[in-house]
Design an enzyme around this catalytic site. Structure first.
Site, PDB file in Angstrom:
ATOM      1  N   TRP A   1       2.608  -1.596  -6.435  1.00  0.00           N
ATOM      2  CA  TRP A   1       1.534  -1.043  -5.673  1.00  0.00           C
ATOM      3  C   TRP A   1       1.196   0.408  -5.891  1.00  0.00           C
ATOM      4  CZ3 TRP A   1       5.996  -3.523  -4.172  1.00  0.00           C
ATOM      5  CH2 TRP A   1       5.880  -4.915  -4.171  1.00  0.00           C
TER       6      TRP A   1
ATOM      7  N   HIS B   1      -0.601  -1.978  -9.389  1.00  0.00           N
ATOM      8  CA  HIS B   1      -1.945  -2.488  -9.147  1.00  0.00           C
ATOM      9  C   HIS B   1      -2.618  -2.932 -10.450  1.00  0.00           C
ATOM     10  CE1 HIS B   1      -2.942  -2.208  -4.911  1.00  0.00           C
ATOM     11  NE2 HIS B   1      -2.315  -1.048  -4.830  1.00  0.00           N
TER      12      HIS B   1
ATOM     13  N   ASP C   1      -8.076   3.413  -3.727  1.00  0.00           N
ATOM     14  CA  ASP C   1      -7.195   4.535  -3.410  1.00  0.00           C
ATOM     15  C   ASP C   1      -7.841   5.867  -3.778  1.00  0.00           C
ATOM     16  OD1 ASP C   1      -4.975   3.612  -2.099  1.00  0.00           O
ATOM     17  OD2 ASP C   1      -3.694   3.504  -3.864  1.00  0.00           O
TER      18      ASP C   1
ATOM     19  N   ARG D   1     -10.740   6.804  -1.122  1.00  0.00           N
ATOM     20  CA  ARG D   1     -10.392   6.940   0.294  1.00  0.00           C
ATOM     21  C   ARG D   1     -10.247   8.402   0.705  1.00  0.00           C
ATOM     22  NH1 ARG D   1      -4.307   4.551   0.897  1.00  0.00           N
ATOM     23  NH2 ARG D   1      -4.669   5.110   3.077  1.00  0.00           N
TER      24      ARG D   1
ATOM     25  N   HIS E   1      -6.102  -0.084   4.415  1.00  0.00           N
ATOM     26  CA  HIS E   1      -5.127  -0.369   3.364  1.00  0.00           C
ATOM     27  C   HIS E   1      -3.835  -0.986   3.893  1.00  0.00           C
ATOM     28  CE1 HIS E   1      -6.915   1.935  -0.149  1.00  0.00           C
ATOM     29  NE2 HIS E   1      -7.711   2.272   0.845  1.00  0.00           N
TER      30      HIS E   1
ATOM     31  N   HIS F   1      -8.077  -4.314  -4.847  1.00  0.00           N
ATOM     32  CA  HIS F   1      -7.029  -3.388  -4.430  1.00  0.00           C
ATOM     33  C   HIS F   1      -6.284  -3.875  -3.187  1.00  0.00           C
ATOM     34  CE1 HIS F   1      -5.086   0.579  -4.353  1.00  0.00           C
ATOM     35  NE2 HIS F   1      -5.124   0.434  -3.044  1.00  0.00           N
TER      36      HIS F   1
ATOM     37  N   ASP G   1      -2.391  -4.462  -2.177  1.00  0.00           N
ATOM     38  CA  ASP G   1      -1.729  -3.733  -1.099  1.00  0.00           C
ATOM     39  C   ASP G   1      -1.010  -4.648  -0.107  1.00  0.00           C
ATOM     40  OD1 ASP G   1      -2.208  -1.094  -1.774  1.00  0.00           O
ATOM     41  OD2 ASP G   1      -3.996  -0.886  -0.531  1.00  0.00           O
TER      42      ASP G   1
ATOM     43  N   HIS H   1       3.111  -2.320   3.410  1.00  0.00           N
ATOM     44  CA  HIS H   1       1.720  -2.239   3.864  1.00  0.00           C
ATOM     45  C   HIS H   1       1.483  -3.186   5.031  1.00  0.00           C
ATOM     46  CE1 HIS H   1      -0.621   0.359   1.042  1.00  0.00           C
ATOM     47  NE2 HIS H   1       0.531   0.282   0.395  1.00  0.00           N
TER      48      HIS H   1
ATOM     49  N   HIS I   1       8.672   3.686   1.730  1.00  0.00           N
ATOM     50  CA  HIS I   1       7.358   3.202   1.302  1.00  0.00           C
ATOM     51  C   HIS I   1       7.085   3.572  -0.158  1.00  0.00           C
ATOM     52  CE1 HIS I   1       3.171   1.900   2.441  1.00  0.00           C
ATOM     53  NE2 HIS I   1       2.956   2.474   1.270  1.00  0.00           N
TER      54      HIS I   1
ATOM     55  N   ASP J   1       6.361   1.380  -3.500  1.00  0.00           N
ATOM     56  CA  ASP J   1       5.094   1.597  -4.202  1.00  0.00           C
ATOM     57  C   ASP J   1       5.290   1.778  -5.703  1.00  0.00           C
ATOM     58  OD1 ASP J   1       3.037   1.339  -2.414  1.00  0.00           O
ATOM     59  OD2 ASP J   1       2.862   3.465  -1.953  1.00  0.00           O
TER      60      ASP J   1
END
Length: 226
Positions: A21, A26, A62, A65, A77, A147, A151, A157, A181, A185
């Site tokens: 992520w 992604h 991303d 945002r 998200h 996306h 996520d 998430h 997190h 990711d």
């Protein structure tokens, strides 16, 4: 476009690491999904995206945002649930954690951007978010969808409110200080690529794809998800 959503879900559910992520994760998810599109779906998606690929647009949501014009999309998200609960309830859990506004979370976003991408309709989100959605063109709806489907399969998430989806949990990952997190990711992926794939994003992508296609260890399971 419904074929695109199905392909993305298929990929994201197939095994450890497939729904990762940061940028690399992604892009790998999007690359596998694109390779699973039918010729018809690929032609439609490419046309909607004005020649861009799913990989090209995988991080678009991303990137935007942080822009004032797309600040409304930031709380879409993720969704946080009650601490120590493994049950998600839309009416109780889908809201903006900062403002309390209902209908603002990733599950609502996926449903609405799917409808927006395919039939240009929105439904269950808050009126404020709907006002923004009405001006989102079809290509951006697809970009959001690509996306957000990535996520939502990153475990944090859809994490606990009390620790902000793991952001407040400090960890040491392979001698580096980070938070839980961030470890999910990108930290775990970086280590995996270095240790098992010679830092090759394409090698990892091909390995994951082989697992879900005919002859792969997860092919039979993947077939049941179609």
């Amino acid at each position: 476009l419904s074929h695109m959503a199905a392909a993305l879900v298929l990929v994201l559910l197939c095994g450890a690491g497939a729904g990762a992520w940061g940028t690399v994760g992604h892009q790998v998810v999007a690359g596998i999904a694109e390779s699973l599109l039918s010729n018809k779906a690929y032609t439609i998606v490419t046309a909607v995206l004005n020649g861009e690929s799913l990989v090209d647009v995988a991080m678009w949501a991303d990137n935007v945002r942080r822009q004032a014009a797309y600040a409304w999309s930031s709380p879409l998200h993720f969704v946080d649930i009650e601490d120590r609960s493994c049950v998600y309830n839309y009416n109780d859990d889908c809201y903006d954690v900062k403002t309390g506004e209902k209908g603002v979370c990733i599950t609502a976003a996926i449903l609405n951007f799917t409808r927006q991408a395919v039939v240009r309709k929105q439904s269950i989100m808050s009126q404020r978010i709907k006002a923004h959605l009405s001006s989102v063109p079809q290509d951006e709806a697809v970009k959001f969808l690509v996306h957000f489907l990535g996520d939502i399969h990153q475990p944090l998430h859809t994490g606990f409110r009390g620790d902000l989806g793991g952001n407040s949990i400090k960890v040491t990952l392979f001698a580096d200080s980070t938070n839980l997190h961030s470890a999910w990711d990108s930290g775990l992926i970086s280590h995996l690529l270095e240790q098992e794939y010679g830092d090759s994003q394409s090698a990892w992508q091909n390995d994951l794809l082989n697992r879900v296609t005919e002859g792969g260890e997860r092919h039979a399971v993947a077939q049941r998800w179609k």
